[in-house]
Design an enzyme around this catalytic site. Structure first.
Site, PDB file in Angstrom:
ATOM      1  CB  ALA A   2      89.000   8.672  43.640  1.00 51.69           C
ATOM      2  CG  ASP A  11      82.622   2.540  37.810  1.00 55.88           C
ATOM      3  OD1 ASP A  11      81.956   1.717  38.470  1.00 55.88           O
ATOM      4  OD2 ASP A  11      83.627   3.110  38.261  1.00 55.88           O
ATOM      5  CD  GLU A  50      78.813   2.562  48.185  1.00 56.40           C
ATOM      6  OE1 GLU A  50      79.709   2.761  49.034  1.00 56.40           O
ATOM      7  OE2 GLU A  50      78.590   1.463  47.674  1.00 56.40           O
ATOM      8  CG  ASN A  89      81.704   6.736  46.080  1.00 56.64           C
ATOM      9  OD1 ASN A  89      80.719   6.267  45.524  1.00 56.64           O
ATOM     10  ND2 ASN A  89      82.620   5.963  46.629  1.00 56.64           N
ATOM     11  CD  GLN A 137      84.568   8.020  43.820  1.00 59.14           C
ATOM     12  OE1 GLN A 137      83.525   7.856  43.206  1.00 59.14           O
ATOM     13  NE2 GLN A 137      85.160   7.033  44.493  1.00 59.14           N
ATOM     14  CE  LYS A 183      81.575   5.171  42.555  1.00 64.41           C
ATOM     15  NZ  LYS A 183      82.821   4.579  43.046  1.00 64.41           N
ATOM     16  CB  CYS A 186      95.865 -24.217  62.213  1.00 63.36           C
ATOM     17  SG  CYS A 186      97.533 -23.560  62.070  1.00 63.36           S
TER      18      CYS A 186
END
Length: 1025
Positions: free
Chosen positions: A439, A466, A471, A474, A478, A490, A594
């Site tokens: 982005a 990159d 996807e 995006n 983007q 990308k 725990c």
């Protein structure tokens, strides 16, 4: 999010949903916006609100495309200029491409003082850019007078100054002023008093403000408090008063509270009313008078335009004096005023015809967020003016001749009017390395294209890298990517899209990570050819690594990041500022082992538990299984070695997986049913057996008290949709790792019920094994735990059985790994995590989370919205110009903003610190001492060379994690005679190494003093000039 449907397309909007919430998203899907002015600022706002997903946008503009527009409007192309296209005709189809759910239309009708404004009634928000002040006043009055009011936003960008004005009506109700998710805070005590005082457990800060309201849950003793809302009066960061509790039962233990979101109403005035007494937001506290000074100067500019029907001419001293006089006149009429800033007015006069694309991006991001607030009532609105200037950028340029700033008939005329030809040329020659093209990366590339950063004809270059593929999620922010780009890289896609904005840009796109493994590519030689580095990353470790490379190679680094509506920028300049690694973010708080295993108290614990179960069963175990059988290819050999009592790491776990390996869908369903029994019934029974409800600690207090919650065993019921979802989801994942086919029919309730009807669930037998309660204890490594003789015998028997029944085929010695993928709803990963977490929450009486929240926490999703991304990239790009210009330290600005509140804070970066070794010897993080050696150069020669060159002898020398010389270490004195080649053993192509050295303290007993890194060259020819 189609206009005729309220269903939100999560595959597109998932990151933004976490910022705005579904209610606001649905409001947007029913709202129409009118946006006038398709210059750089207008197109920036159009991009952001269309990406956000409003119902409809009308783009309005009356001008034709000019060459000048190519430098400010990223959706106008050279062919649009050549064909004399209207700006709105060129821009409209490209804006519409950004989001198929938004109806984008255009208008080129005249909008002036005579036009009937009734056509605006169909819009919920009206935004004017490039409009005269008189037109803004007229439209604002019309919008303000409607019932309900049409929300009005006016935006202007003139050279180095920008402004935003908001008027959302007399009574504008905001449902959620901050957007912060209320946190559950556990209670230590509540006094029985007037007023009663609540103290937070473990002195946790409550983050409340006096006047806010909280609601109480699960309080024991003072039970009348539960589900009541009390107004808070803050006493300290971890205690507050809640009014009279003296008549309530005494507080016993437990309970928690959280903030109640209360709607807030804001009152707005029109531009006309606000002009003389403006309510302004201050961004830069080092110049608190700036907003009012810009207010006066820009109002004077409005008057200048009305009087002369033009803007001041570039470099015209007479126009500057007229504007200065007008500013003084305007200032005299203001009730709320500051002294006239003569320098600012003159710079505004000189640059008013120009355009700074990064400034438009920064203020466009803020104005777009205000538009979204206007139609959703989500987040506190701007009241009512925002001003920003870039005076620091142009201050050093005032002595340049007028010719520097005059137009030359190309796309950079607007920029040239602001920063001059010489600086434009330097930007063209720039060689930039940008890490990440998500982005922020897309927004940075847009700024590079408009600024002409890295032109081929000037030997400039923008190198980007990159490793990710595009996807669908995006596409929401983007903006260089479209649906047909999904699953393409990308970086290469972004490079092509950037060259469409400016074909002259030289963009070199890589698909690599930037990390130690790629130092062969991104070597010192590579950095030596760069001018600066930009990070557009989403994780801290990668930033730290790139920062360390920039420091060692003396390169400026421009960093930024966003989270939802928040953004930050950090400017790192050699020898002027500290580096990114100079400050340490507090480490993320880890949930104790725990707590996850036995004592969850909040929904985050159950979600993390479910995510860990997924990782263990479907990633870790298959990975361990495969690597074991790759190492030990024959089952016979494994059997012989176990029989010979050899300790084969992981053998017991692997053989257990092999012996229990299912081969049919029915077996997967049975495994899922047994998992349900183990996780949600037996676990609870075992805990209550080990710690009955009346168990007390040594101090007499109850074991089961807040934040510990006693579990309730869950009885399996296939008719319960949550139980059914868990069974089917779990069975599908086991079928996935074992390559077992199944059909849609197999997933039906009837088919699952038929399988489960024949399953016998063994009777629960309590175990006497101890349950970890120590919050500092770490998770034990099952692989490293020694086997007892019973387990060894069991493993041998299981392996023998598998071999005798032909269960050891190559196919059965392999399992599939299921890497967690949160954005694919068809794979069942989120079905498993959501249902497992919700069942565990039910078992511990924890308020469950819906699928959307579970996905955010389990997938570690960073909420994101295009408005904040555009703003940070614009602010970073302004600083980039300053770096190229060679500005003084005082000119640089880091920024933190939160568009939700809204707040924007600009501040000086941290100045570089000097560390003293002796009175006359000091260094900074940017210093690097150098020593050149040769083949026979010894460690002793190295020590002497440092002393002769720098006046101080090292007491310790370290290379990476290897200690080359520490006087107190046995045998180290003998190393002084060894050659540096022999001690370091460099690879053949290695020219140098960076060594860490320490020096003796001035006073005995003090610790050794650190020094700068010493770069040792193995030969004189290795040193770079």
């Amino acid at each position: 999010m189609a206009a005729d449907s309220m269903e939100i397309d999560d595959s597109l909007y998932s990151r933004q949903r976490y910022v705005l919430g579904d209610s606001a998203m649905q409001q947007m899907a029913q709202s129409s916006v009118f946006l006038s002015g398709m210059g750089g600022l207008g197109v920036e706002i159009a991009k952001n609100i269309v990406l956000a997903g409003v119902k409809a946008v009308t783009l309005h503009d009356t001008k034709l495309c000019e060459t000048w527009d190519l430098g400010s409007n990223f959706f106008i192309r050279q062919e649009d200029v050549m064909s004399q296209k209207k700006r709105v005709e060129a821009v409209c189809p490209r804006v519409a491409e950004l989001n198929p759910y938004v109806h984008v239309d255009m208008s080129s009708s005249t909008l002036d003082s005579n036009v009937d404004l009734s056509f605006l009634r169909k819009y919920q928000c009206v935004i004017l850019t490039e409009a005269s002040l008189s037109l803004q006043k007229r439209v604002n009055e019309f919008c303000h007078s409607q019932q309900p009011p049409i929300r009005f936003i006016g935006c202007d960008a003139y050279g180095i100054c920008v402004r935003v004005f908001c008027d959302f009506g007399e009574e504008f109700e905001v449902s959620d002023p901050t957007g912060e998710e209320p946190k559950e805070i556990f209670i230590q005590s509540v006094t029985q008093d007037n007023p009663g005082v609540v103290s937070c457990m473990d002195n946790r800060p409550h983050g409340l403000q006096t006047g806010q309201s909280v609601v109480f849950r699960e309080v024991n003793g003072m039970e009348e408090l539960n589900c009541t809302i009390r107004v808070v009066s803050v006493i300290s960061p971890h205690s507050f008063a809640i009014g009279d509790t003296s008549c309530l039962q005494p507080y016993a233990h437990g309970g928690f509270f959280f903030l109640v979101k209360t709607p807030k109403t804001y009152k707005f005035e029109t531009i006309e009313t606000q002009l003389c007494d403006p309510q302004v937001l201050t961004a830069d506290f080092s110049k608190p008078e700036a907003p009012l000074q810009i207010h006066a100067a820009m109002l004077a500019l409005d008057t200048f335009q009305e009087q002369h029907s033009r803007l001041p001419n570039i470099g015209c001293l007479q126009d500057a004096e007229v504007l200065l006089k007008l500013t003084e006149e305007v200032n005299a009429t203001l009730r709320n005023k500051a002294s006239v800033n003569t320098e600012l007015v003159r710079c505004l006069s000189r640059t008013a015809r120009g355009a700074l694309p990064p400034l438009a991006a920064a203020v466009g991001g803020l104005a777009s967020q205000e538009a979204l607030k206007a139609i959703t009532g989500k987040f506190a609105p701007l009241q009512q003016w925002f001003y920003l200037d870039a005076i620091e950028l142009v201050r050093p340029l005032q002595s340049l001749s007028v010719e520097e700033f005059l137009p030359r008939g190309d796309r950079y005329d607007g920029l040239r009017a602001c920063i001059g030809e010489s600086l434009c040329v330097e930007l063209h020659k720039l060689r930039v390395f940008m890490v990440g093209t998500g982005a922020i990366g897309c927004e940075m590339l847009k700024n590079f294209a408009l600024l002409g950063v890295g032109l081929a004809k000037s030997s400039g270059e923008v190198c980007i890298t990159d490793p990710d593929l595009i996807e669908k999620s995006n596409l929401n922010r983007q903006f260089l990517f479209r649906p047909h780009h999904i699953q393409k890289p990308k970086s290469t896609t972004a490079a092509e899209a950037t060259q469409e904005i400016n074909p002259d840009l030289q963009v070199d796109a890589h698909l690599n990570k930037v990390c130690p493994a790629t130092e062969g590519i991104y070597s010192d030689d590579f950095y030596s050819r760069l001018h600066l580095v930009v990070t557009a990353l989403d994780n801290i470790e990668a930033r730290r690594y790139v920062d360390s490379r920039c420091v060692s190679n003396q390169r400026a680094l421009l960093d930024s990041g966003t989270m939802g509506t928040k953004g930050h920028t950090e400017i790192i300049v050699p020898n002027l500022t500290e580096s990114y690694n100079s400050h340490r973010d507090p480490p993320e708080e880890e949930i104790p082992f725990c707590t996850l295993k036995s004592f969850p108290s909040v929904i985050e614990h159950t979600i993390q538990w479910a995510r860990d179960k997924f990782e263990s069963a479907f990633v870790h175990k298959p990975s361990m299984y495969n690597s074991f059988w790759q190492t030990h290819s024959s089952a016979e050999t494994v059997l012989h070695r176990i029989q010979a009592r050899e300790n084969l790491e992981g053998a017991f776990q692997v053989i257990k997986l092999l012996s229990r390996r299912p081969s049919q869908w029915e077996q997967c369903v049975i495994i899922a049913r047994l998992k349900f029994e183990k996780y949600f019934k037996r676990k609870a029974l075992q805990l209550l057996h080990s710690f009955p409800l009346d168990t007390r600690l040594k101090d007499g207090s109850l074991f089961w008290q807040s934040p510990k919650r006693p579990p309730t065993p869950i009885q399996f019921d296939l008719k319960d949709s949550l139980h059914f979802t868990f069974i089917v989801g779990t069975a599908r994942l086991f079928a996935g790792i074992y390559s077992i086919p199944y059909s849609e029919t197999d997933l039906s309730e009837e088919a699952v019920a038929r399988i489960l009807s024949g399953v016998k669930i063994p009777q629960y037998q309590p175990s006497e094994k101890s349950i970890e309660t120590d919050e500092t204890a770490k998770k034990p490594d099952q692989m490293k735990m020694p086997l007892n003789s019973e387990e060894e015998i069991e493993a041998i028997t299981q392996l023998e059985d598998a071999m005798s029944t032909n269960g050891v085929t190559p196919a059965r010695l392999h399992m599939n790994l299921l890497q967690f993928e949160k954005d694919d709803d068809s794979n069942g990963h989120m079905d498993y995590v959501t249902s497992a977490s919700a069942l565990r929450a039910r078992m511990y009486s924890i308020e469950p989370a819906d699928r959307l929240k579970t996905k955010r926490i389990a997938g570690k999703i960073i909420p994101a919205i295009a408005t904040a991304t555009a703003a940070v990239a614009g602010l970073v790009s302004l600083e980039l110009i300053k770096v190229v210009e060679g500005c003084e330290f005082e000119a640089f600005k880091n920024c933190f903003f939160n568009l939700a509140i809204p707040v924007m804070v600009l501040s000086e970066p941290a100045a570089v610190k000097r560390t003293s070794i002796r009175d006359n010897i000091d260094f900074t993080i940017w210093d690097c001492w150098t020593i050149c050696g040769h083949e026979d150069f010894t460690l002793s020669d190295f020590m002497n060379a440092v002393r002769e060159k720098y006046g101080i002898e090292p007491t310790m020398v370290v290379h990476g994690v290897k200690m080359l010389y520490v006087p107190v270490m046995p045998g180290h004195s003998k190393r002084l005679k060894l050659t540096m080649q022999k001690l370091i053993r460099p690879s053949a192509e290695r020219r140098y190494v960076d060594l860490t050295v320490s020096f003796a303290p001035e006073a005995d007993g003090d610790e050794d003093l650190p020094g700068p890194p010493v770069r040792y060259y193995f030969s004189h020819t290795g040193e770079t000039p």
